[in-house]
Design a protein around this motif. Structure first.
Motif, short mmCIF file in Angstrom:
data_model
loop_
_atom_site.label_atom_id
_atom_site.label_comp_id
_atom_site.label_asym_id
_atom_site.label_seq_id
_atom_site.Cartn_x
_atom_site.Cartn_y
_atom_site.Cartn_z
N SER A 165 -2.35 5.58 4.76
CA SER A 165 -2.28 5.18 3.35
C SER A 165 -1.36 3.98 3.25
CB SER A 165 -1.73 6.32 2.50
OG SER A 165 -1.45 5.88 1.19
N ARG A 166 -1.63 3.12 2.29
CA ARG A 166 -0.79 1.94 2.10
C ARG A 166 0.33 2.15 1.09
NH1 ARG A 166 -4.26 -3.19 3.38
NH2 ARG A 166 -5.84 -2.21 4.66
N SER A 167 0.44 3.34 0.56
CA SER A 167 1.46 3.58 -0.47
C SER A 167 2.85 3.67 0.15
CB SER A 167 1.15 4.87 -1.24
OG SER A 167 1.55 6.01 -0.51
N SER A 168 3.83 3.24 -0.61
CA SER A 168 5.22 3.32 -0.15
C SER A 168 5.65 4.76 0.04
CB SER A 168 6.15 2.61 -1.13
OG SER A 168 5.93 1.23 -1.08
N GLN A 211 5.32 -7.50 3.30
CA GLN A 211 4.72 -8.47 4.20
C GLN A 211 5.70 -9.65 4.28
OE1 GLN A 211 1.91 -8.11 6.03
NE2 GLN A 211 1.88 -6.02 5.22
N GLY A 230 -0.74 4.07 9.21
CA GLY A 230 -1.65 3.29 8.38
C GLY A 230 -2.63 4.10 7.56
N ARG A 256 4.45 5.83 3.40
CA ARG A 256 5.24 5.20 4.46
C ARG A 256 6.62 5.86 4.58
NH1 ARG A 256 2.36 0.14 2.84
NH2 ARG A 256 0.97 -0.26 4.59
N THR A 283 5.23 -3.50 7.15
CA THR A 283 4.43 -2.32 6.85
C THR A 283 3.71 -1.72 8.06
OG1 THR A 283 2.54 -3.72 6.29
CG2 THR A 283 4.03 -3.10 4.49
N ASP A 284 3.71 -2.40 9.20
CA ASP A 284 2.96 -1.91 10.36
C ASP A 284 3.75 -0.87 11.14
OD1 ASP A 284 4.85 -3.43 11.71
OD2 ASP A 284 3.41 -4.73 12.72
#
Length: 191
Positions: free
Chosen positions: A158-161, A34, A156, A164, A9-10
């Protein structure tokens, strides 16, 4: 489903996926995880012989390797091609086992995962090389390219798919410094 990217995710994982999108032209499914979810994610892929899976910036560990190898064996039995690009420390027995299964494994600790993708697929276009340099600057803690920290804030945000996926499309297009990216980075700094 024909092309699946499973990535961290990074920024390094996201940039790896963006470069693969440029290289491949299209991707049917993007999965952001992760490392602890690697075995479960691989076992849940619904792929057959028409499918290629690309794993980026993720490495096994002693607690999940057996499950990962089992999942990869099942994928190989179905004719799935697996490409794996990483820069972390791997046990030599893991490398041997995945090679025996048929995984096309590219591990290089001299660069970040994005750099591994660029190097081992022979990608030399300006956007991909620039993106790899930025991702490696941050991921390898050398901080020799300001764009790495900048893009990490964008990725980074937002953490939503869904976010991304949007970030991968933006990075893949080379739009690193357009108005949209600048606005998002500014907002991320201000919050």
């Amino acid at each position: 489903m024909r092309t699946v990217i499973v990535t961290h995710t990074d920024l390094d994982g996201t940039a790896s996926a963006a470069i693969l999108l440029r290289y491949l032209g299209s991707v049917d499914r993007l999965v952001f995880i992760q490392p602890s979810n690697l075995a479960k994610t691989l076992s849940g892929l619904n792929c057959g012989s028409e499918c290629s899976v690309y794993v980026c910036d993720l490495s096994p560990n002693s607690s999940n390797f057996t499950g990962i190898a089992r999942s990869l064996s099942k994928l190989a039995e179905r004719g799935v091609t697996v490409w794996w690009f990483d820069h972390h420390v791997w046990d030599s027995s893991w490398v041997s086992e995945l090679g025996r299964i048929g995984v096309r494994l590219f591990i290089d600790r001299s660069t970040c995962a994005t750099g591994v993708v660029v190097k081992y697929l022979g990608i030399a276009d300006e956007v991909s090389v620039r993106l790899a340099r930025a991702a490696c600057s941050l991921d390898m803690w050398v901080f020799d390219d300001w764009l790495g920290n900048f893009l990490a804030r964008y990725v980074g945000f937002s953490r939503s798919s869904n976010w991304r996926r949007k970030a991968i499309e933006k990075l893949s297009s080379g739009g690193f410094l357009d108005g949209e990216v600048l606005a998002v980075v500014e907002e991320s700094v201000d919050r």
